[in-house]
Design an enzyme around this catalytic site. Structure first.
Site, PDB file in Angstrom:
ATOM      1  N   LYS A   1       0.823  -1.201   0.000  1.00  0.00           N
ATOM      2  CA  LYS A   1       0.000   0.000   0.000  1.00  0.00           C
ATOM      3  C   LYS A   1       0.867   1.264   0.000  1.00  0.00           C
ATOM      4  O   LYS A   1       2.090   1.191   0.190  1.00  0.00           O
ATOM      5  CB  LYS A   1      -0.935  -0.024   1.207  1.00  0.00           C
TER       6      LYS A   1
ATOM      7  N   TYR B   1     -12.113  -2.905  -3.286  1.00  0.00           N
ATOM      8  CA  TYR B   1     -12.712  -3.115  -1.969  1.00  0.00           C
ATOM      9  C   TYR B   1     -14.241  -3.269  -2.054  1.00  0.00           C
ATOM     10  O   TYR B   1     -14.939  -2.990  -1.076  1.00  0.00           O
ATOM     11  CB  TYR B   1     -12.375  -1.946  -1.049  1.00  0.00           C
TER      12      TYR B   1
ATOM     13  N   ASN C   1      -1.487  -0.388   7.660  1.00  0.00           N
ATOM     14  CA  ASN C   1      -0.938  -1.736   7.856  1.00  0.00           C
ATOM     15  C   ASN C   1      -0.134  -2.234   6.652  1.00  0.00           C
ATOM     16  O   ASN C   1       0.121  -3.423   6.502  1.00  0.00           O
ATOM     17  CB  ASN C   1      -2.029  -2.737   8.252  1.00  0.00           C
TER      18      ASN C   1
ATOM     19  N   GLU D   1      -8.962 -10.543  -7.837  1.00  0.00           N
ATOM     20  CA  GLU D   1      -8.033  -9.432  -7.667  1.00  0.00           C
ATOM     21  C   GLU D   1      -6.929  -9.440  -8.721  1.00  0.00           C
ATOM     22  O   GLU D   1      -6.528  -8.384  -9.224  1.00  0.00           O
ATOM     23  CB  GLU D   1      -7.438  -9.469  -6.255  1.00  0.00           C
TER      24      GLU D   1
END
Length: 269
Positions: free
Chosen positions: A127, A167, A230, A244
């Site tokens: 991320k 998401y 995270n 994905e």
């Protein structure tokens, strides 16, 4: 097949194994050529498998077949250059090896593709916080040290719409918008990793969603502090992984190949 002249008193020499195999191949090929011409494998499948496995044991065969497989993948290096470098030009049975180079090369490709199909693939994303903190190499090394194989990687800044697609299963949750805003706030390193049990064990490498609950030794347990930052995402199941991977990568961005380390990881002989 070499024979003595008509005037010779000596008996005809016994055919070699290679000559016998070639004669059988040519006979089978003539019997199995269809309306569309010679097929890639004109030999019945069971006998073909045995023949291919036997001939691939020889070093000369592996050289020619590997060259053919490389050419089939689109390499600019020609089959003739492989044969020249392997000195097959001076081999008495060079013409024999050439006759079956394409079937053998295709057999090797099928073997590699079958092996790849038996291994799982999972989607892993570093991320924006992980990228900005310079943790890309650290995270990649954890998967590599475990023995998993990287088959796709790219860096991109996803749009808000793209993040919402990623998401989509969380769209009813109160933190959905904030999650999408964060994913689209900077560069993301998207990856596909391949290996035996990579989906389940990839999640173990990553650790719990909340870094405070992650075990020491996991990526989040060692490198993250708060749940909102995270640093990494990993697919949580086989169907999620497929979805994905399809969202983030086109099929031609995924690379199938055999790593030299696989025989030391999986015991492939």
């Amino acid at each position: 097949m070499p024979t003595e002249s008509a005037g010779s008193s000596e008996s005809t020499s016994a055919p070699t194994e290679e000559e016998t195999l070639l004669e059988e191949y040519l006979q089978l090929r003539s019997l199995n050529t269809g309306a569309h011409g010679s097929a890639y494998f004109p030999i019945p499948s069971k006998r073909r498998t045995g023949m291919m496995r036997m001939i691939l044991y020889s070093s000369e065969w592996r050289t020619v077949a590997a060259a053919t497989a490389t050419v089939a993948r689109g390499s600019a290096r020609s089959l003739s250059s492989f044969c020249y470098k392997a000195d097959l030009k001076s081999t008495s049975m060079g013409w024999f090896y050439g006759a079956l180079a394409v079937p053998a090369g295709a057999y090797m490709l099928q073997d590699q593709q079958l092996q790849a199909a038996e291994l799982e693939r999972t989607f892993i994303a570093i991320k924006p916080d992980g990228v900005q903190r310079g943790l890309i190499s650290e995270i990649i090394s954890r998967f590599e040290k475990k023995g998993f194989k990287l088959v796709a990687i790219k860096i991109m800044i996803p749009s808000k719409d793209f993040a919402q697609k990623h998401y989509h299963d969380l769209k009813e949750r109160p933190f959905f918008n904030g999650l999408c805003d964060f994913l689209s706030s900077g560069p993301v390193v998207a990856m596909v990793w391949e290996g035996e049990g990579v989906i389940k064990y990839g999640r173990k490498l990553i650790g719990a969603t909340d870094p405070q609950k992650s075990e020491p030794g996991t990526i989040r347990g060692d490198l993250a502090v708060g749940v909102g930052r995270n640093i990494i995402h990993g697919s949580d199941g086989s169907e999620t992984a497929k979805d994905e991977i399809a969202l983030w990568f086109t099929p031609w961005e995924l690379v199938s190949y055999t790593s030299n380390a696989e025989k030391w990881i999986y015991g492939i002989n």
